[in-house]
Motif scaffolding. Sequence first.
Motif, mmCIF file in Angstrom:
data_model
loop_
_atom_site.group_PDB
_atom_site.id
_atom_site.type_symbol
_atom_site.label_atom_id
_atom_site.label_comp_id
_atom_site.label_asym_id
_atom_site.label_seq_id
_atom_site.Cartn_x
_atom_site.Cartn_y
_atom_site.Cartn_z
ATOM 1 N N THR A 131 0.960 -1.255 -0.099
ATOM 2 C CA THR A 131 0.071 -0.009 0.186
ATOM 3 C C THR A 131 0.782 1.219 -0.098
ATOM 4 N N SER A 132 1.951 1.290 0.722
ATOM 5 C CA SER A 132 2.753 2.537 0.754
ATOM 6 C C SER A 132 3.669 2.472 -0.360
ATOM 7 N N GLN A 134 2.818 1.600 -3.453
ATOM 8 C CA GLN A 134 1.730 1.977 -4.476
ATOM 9 C C GLN A 134 1.525 3.424 -4.428
ATOM 10 N N LYS A 135 1.500 4.064 -3.172
ATOM 11 C CA LYS A 135 1.274 5.433 -2.802
ATOM 12 C C LYS A 135 2.359 6.465 -3.076
ATOM 13 N N ARG A 136 3.530 5.716 -2.550
ATOM 14 C CA ARG A 136 4.766 6.598 -2.598
ATOM 15 C C ARG A 136 5.619 6.352 -4.027
ATOM 16 N N LYS A 164 0.348 3.931 8.222
ATOM 17 C CA LYS A 164 1.953 4.106 8.226
ATOM 18 C C LYS A 164 2.309 4.156 9.767
#
Length: 230
Positions: A131-132, A134-136, A164
Amino acid sequence: MLECLFCGQQEIKKLTLKEILFFTKATQENLCRKCKKELIPLKQFLTCKGCGRKAKKRDLCAECLKWQLIYPEVELRHVALYEYNSLIKEWMERFKFQGDYRLRNLFNEEVKTNLKIDKKNIIVPIPISETSYQKRGFNQVTAILKAAEIPYTNCLANETNQLKQSSKTRKERLEMKQPFQLESEKISFIKNQSLLIVDDVYTTGRTILYAKDILMKNGAKKVSSFSIAR
């Protein structure tokens, strides 16, 4: 001419005596003198041998003594470059959360100096969740290692999709469940090996201790750790 990656200030780089006398290649600095003065190198102080923070004596602090009771088989040995302060906080915000990818280079020379590669330690970065990622768009730890040209081996996978770490309270960090899994093909690889876990910041130690614990339980001989800040 040096242009500070952090504040953009330009200044003429001062050569060291070694560079002048022995015509050695000048080190590539990325911080101006003003910004460097804001950093607090922990090597200037006595530090806890377990977590690396400033201490009155080079022994385990009260917090590490509690961790030792929980993880008697895990070696509490961590080294950090700098004390966490406002400059480090801003660096983290701009690099990790605003995506200023240039800032992966900010501590190149310091990381190279402290992670001198030898056959004793296999460098293992702390992973981030899918998830992190994909976002970052990047893992900040592997970005730092790549920028400093430090070889590493991805051994761990982060299976959590929780908040996070930076969004959690201290209590929530301490109570988080084991987020890591050891990649099955790496089990035989780490057997009887000395590993060095690398993270960006050591806060409570919860993340790094989970990583150390799972690696030790799967046959690593010794696991120490390193971070930019503590």
